[in-house]
Design a protein around this motif. Structure first.
Motif, PDB file in Angstrom:
ATOM      1  N   ASN A  43       0.910  -1.091   0.618  1.00 36.36           N
ATOM      2  CA  ASN A  43      -0.073  -0.230  -0.286  1.00 36.36           C
ATOM      3  C   ASN A  43       1.059   1.072   0.296  1.00 36.36           C
ATOM      4  O   ASN A  43       0.710   2.841  -0.604  1.00 36.36           O
ATOM      5  CB  ASN A  43      -0.908   0.098   1.567  1.00 36.36           C
ATOM      6  CG  ASN A  43      -2.242   1.130   1.269  1.00 36.36           C
ATOM      7  OD1 ASN A  43      -2.357   1.487   0.830  1.00 36.36           O
ATOM      8  ND2 ASN A  43      -1.453   1.944   2.305  1.00 36.36           N
ATOM      9  N   ASN A  44       1.870   1.129   0.738  1.00 39.55           N
ATOM     10  CA  ASN A  44       2.369   2.599   0.950  1.00 39.55           C
ATOM     11  C   ASN A  44       3.592   2.284  -0.684  1.00 39.55           C
ATOM     12  O   ASN A  44       3.689   3.946  -0.382  1.00 39.55           O
ATOM     13  CB  ASN A  44       3.733   2.423   1.875  1.00 39.55           C
ATOM     14  CG  ASN A  44       3.132   2.337   3.533  1.00 39.55           C
ATOM     15  OD1 ASN A  44       1.567   2.568   4.121  1.00 39.55           O
ATOM     16  ND2 ASN A  44       3.112   2.751   4.728  1.00 39.55           N
ATOM     17  N   GLN A  82       1.229   3.931  -2.645  1.00 41.91           N
ATOM     18  CA  GLN A  82       1.358   5.488  -2.855  1.00 41.91           C
ATOM     19  C   GLN A  82       2.274   6.523  -3.150  1.00 41.91           C
ATOM     20  O   GLN A  82       2.355   7.262  -3.945  1.00 41.91           O
ATOM     21  CB  GLN A  82       0.481   5.867  -1.363  1.00 41.91           C
ATOM     22  CG  GLN A  82       0.586   7.742  -1.333  1.00 41.91           C
ATOM     23  CD  GLN A  82      -0.737   7.857  -1.500  1.00 41.91           C
ATOM     24  OE1 GLN A  82      -1.747   6.871  -1.605  1.00 41.91           O
ATOM     25  NE2 GLN A  82      -0.600   9.008  -1.665  1.00 41.91           N
ATOM     26  N   THR A  83       3.919   5.975  -2.973  1.00 40.51           N
ATOM     27  CA  THR A  83       5.192   6.934  -3.204  1.00 40.51           C
ATOM     28  C   THR A  83       5.072   6.864  -4.816  1.00 40.51           C
ATOM     29  O   THR A  83       5.900   7.793  -4.938  1.00 40.51           O
ATOM     30  CB  THR A  83       5.915   6.205  -2.138  1.00 40.51           C
ATOM     31  OG1 THR A  83       5.463   6.100  -0.877  1.00 40.51           O
ATOM     32  CG2 THR A  83       7.263   6.682  -2.863  1.00 40.51           C
ATOM     33  N   THR A 130      -6.977   3.793  -1.221  1.00 43.90           N
ATOM     34  CA  THR A 130      -5.310   4.072  -2.048  1.00 43.90           C
ATOM     35  C   THR A 130      -5.633   3.850  -3.628  1.00 43.90           C
ATOM     36  O   THR A 130      -5.743   4.541  -4.703  1.00 43.90           O
ATOM     37  CB  THR A 130      -4.226   3.063  -1.351  1.00 43.90           C
ATOM     38  OG1 THR A 130      -3.746   4.137  -0.300  1.00 43.90           O
ATOM     39  CG2 THR A 130      -3.132   4.089  -1.991  1.00 43.90           C
ATOM     40  N   ALA A 182      -2.291  11.181   3.040  1.00 45.23           N
ATOM     41  CA  ALA A 182      -3.363  10.198   2.649  1.00 45.23           C
ATOM     42  C   ALA A 182      -2.710   9.494   1.782  1.00 45.23           C
ATOM     43  O   ALA A 182      -1.280   9.819   1.310  1.00 45.23           O
ATOM     44  CB  ALA A 182      -3.518  10.984   1.826  1.00 45.23           C
ATOM     45  N   GLY A 183      -2.881   7.563   2.249  1.00 44.92           N
ATOM     46  CA  GLY A 183      -2.752   6.818   1.546  1.00 44.92           C
ATOM     47  C   GLY A 183      -1.365   6.059   2.381  1.00 44.92           C
ATOM     48  O   GLY A 183      -1.145   5.288   1.347  1.00 44.92           O
ATOM     49  N   ILE A 184      -0.915   6.516   3.387  1.00 41.25           N
ATOM     50  CA  ILE A 184       0.473   6.040   3.940  1.00 41.25           C
ATOM     51  C   ILE A 184      -0.227   5.323   5.208  1.00 41.25           C
ATOM     52  O   ILE A 184      -0.411   6.022   6.318  1.00 41.25           O
ATOM     53  CB  ILE A 184       1.254   6.963   4.084  1.00 41.25           C
ATOM     54  CG1 ILE A 184       1.950   7.488   3.207  1.00 41.25           C
ATOM     55  CG2 ILE A 184       2.568   6.359   5.162  1.00 41.25           C
ATOM     56  CD1 ILE A 184       3.234   6.431   1.733  1.00 41.25           C
ATOM     57  N   VAL A 185      -0.168   3.981   5.305  1.00 45.17           N
ATOM     58  CA  VAL A 185      -0.470   3.531   6.269  1.00 45.17           C
ATOM     59  C   VAL A 185       0.959   3.471   7.423  1.00 45.17           C
ATOM     60  O   VAL A 185       2.207   3.332   7.509  1.00 45.17           O
ATOM     61  CB  VAL A 185      -0.644   2.183   5.861  1.00 45.17           C
ATOM     62  CG1 VAL A 185      -0.964   1.622   7.603  1.00 45.17           C
ATOM     63  CG2 VAL A 185      -1.985   1.704   5.467  1.00 45.17           C
TER      64      VAL A 185
END
Lengths: 270, 131
Positions: free
Chosen positions: A207-208, A211-212, A243, B29-32
């Motif tokens: 997920n991260n 996003q990056t 996301t 937003a979007g980062i856990v």
């Protein structure tokens, strides 16, 4: 004194404002830990063992201890800093209150220290690791530093942790998050990608990473990672879905706006 | 309906309202957040996190009751971890506070003098432990 050893300059007045509780005429243990973090240091609570305390002191780290100088039913709580010991003479050397060098018999120290549950802590620069550090406790102290708003210090602590425990997932993602917080997207991407390689089951890593990548307008790669995060499920699945949705929206916007594309938006992936 | 049930219900209601704008959530937003990685490993729930949010308010109020102004109390609570907050919530007045306490009662004075000499305590600078 403890903070100065951790190479932080803080005046007694500033520290008093961070830890002193007028109503209690003293300071709480958790506030001592929190104050170290507020000054950018790793606050590490030692295992309740005299041996661990002596190992840290021998390694050159002063240890803050809580003592009950009186009795359990008539407590007189007191903080002191252990700065040395002499096992042959069975003595411990403390910096205590206004006394720069208080020499106390080791047995007396143990009695007074036992009544606080053998509580002791270190305040360390994030690049150093306590001699007696355990993996989970050290990584947790780095997470606490990150949450206290010291992203850069936390990144250094995560790096230190990863040198010793290279596949620790929390430290790897923490390193990514700390880099992301300081807008270092390349470093964040590298950390997240390594996390997906070491832990292909981690939805948070994918997920991260997604996003990056999206932040760098690399939508095709971002979508693959985002889909992987959603399909892995877990406690953060809602975040992963969110996301993915945001990336799809951004992708459409990037396609529609610059070229004024009139064709209906196509769904990428499944 | 008993009061325990009402308390839990109202707490849950407050939590649901608060969760609409939880500030502890990752600022991006979007980062856990990193704390979720360990949390996921321990299957810690969203509820525990919201619980800690409420406890933070309690601890902040308790600090204010002990003579800290509102802004300083907020900053001090912000530097605590969820775990630490849960540890002191509701018992800030009972956990040890290290410092120099003034006023020693005469009887206690004598007891401590004796225990000092025996090396069990270290209250008085002028005693030398027999050990």
């Amino acid at each position: 004194m403890l903070l100065n050893a951790g190479s932080v300059m803080a005046s007694p007045q500033e520290l008093t404002e961070q830890v002193y509780l007028p109503g209690r005429e003293g300071s709480l243990q958790i506030e001592m830990l929190a104050a170290a973090r507020r000054n950018g240091l790793i606050a590490y609570e030692l295992a309740p063992e005299l041996n661990d305390l002596l190992i840290e002191v021998a390694a050159g780290s002063p240890v803050l201890v809580l003592q009950n100088l009186a009795l359990s039913w008539y407590p007189r709580w007191h903080y002191a800093v252990v700065i040395g010991y002499d096992l042959e003479r069975a003595e411990i050397i403390l910096r205590s209150g206004l006394e720069r060098r208080q020499v106390m018999p080791l047995t007396t120290f143990e009695h007074t220290w036992k009544r606080s549950g053998y509580w002791g802590m270190l305040a360390m620069p994030p690049g150093q690791m306590p001699r007696t550090a355990t993996e989970s406790a050290y990584v947790a102290s780095a997470v606490a530093l990150e949450q206290a708003g010291h992203a850069q210090g936390a990144a250094a602590a995560y790096e230190t942790a990863l040198l010793r425990w290279p596949t620790n997932l929390t430290a790897r993602i923490g390193l990514g998050n700390a880099a992301y917080a300081t807008h270092d997207l390349q470093r964040a991407e590298n950390a997240y990608r390594q996390a997906t390689l070491d832990h292909p089951e981690s939805a948070i890593a994918f997920n991260n990473l997604a996003q990056t990548l999206a932040d760098q307008q690399r939508y095709a790669e971002a979508l693959i990672a985002a889909h992987q995060a959603v399909s892995l499920g877990g406690a953060e699945q809602a975040s992963a879905r969110d996301t993915l949705k945001q990336i799809e929206i951004q992708l459409h916007a990037s396609k529609l706006l610059p070229e004024a594309d009139t064709s209906p938006p196509t769904k990428i992936g499944n | 309906m008993n009061s325990q049930f009402m308390r839990i219900t109202s707490r849950f209601m407050i939590a649901s309202v608060l969760s609409l704008g939880l500030p502890i959530q990752s600022a991006y937003a979007g980062i856990v957040g990193t704390d979720k990685v360990a949390a996921a490993a321990h299957t810690q729930s969203e509820r525990a996190r919201i619980g800690s949010y409420l406890e933070r308010e309690d601890v902040s109020k308790a600090l204010q009751a002990e003579g800290i102004d509102a802004d300083a109390a907020k900053a001090r609570v912000a530097a605590m971890t969820d775990e630490e907050v849960l540890k002191v919530a509701g018992k800030l007045d009972q956990v040890p506070a290290g410092g120099d306490v003034v006023g020693v009662l005469l009887t206690v004075f004598i007891i401590l003098l004796v225990t000092d000499i025996l090396g069990f305590t270290s209250v008085f600078p002028f005693t030398h432990s027999a050990r």
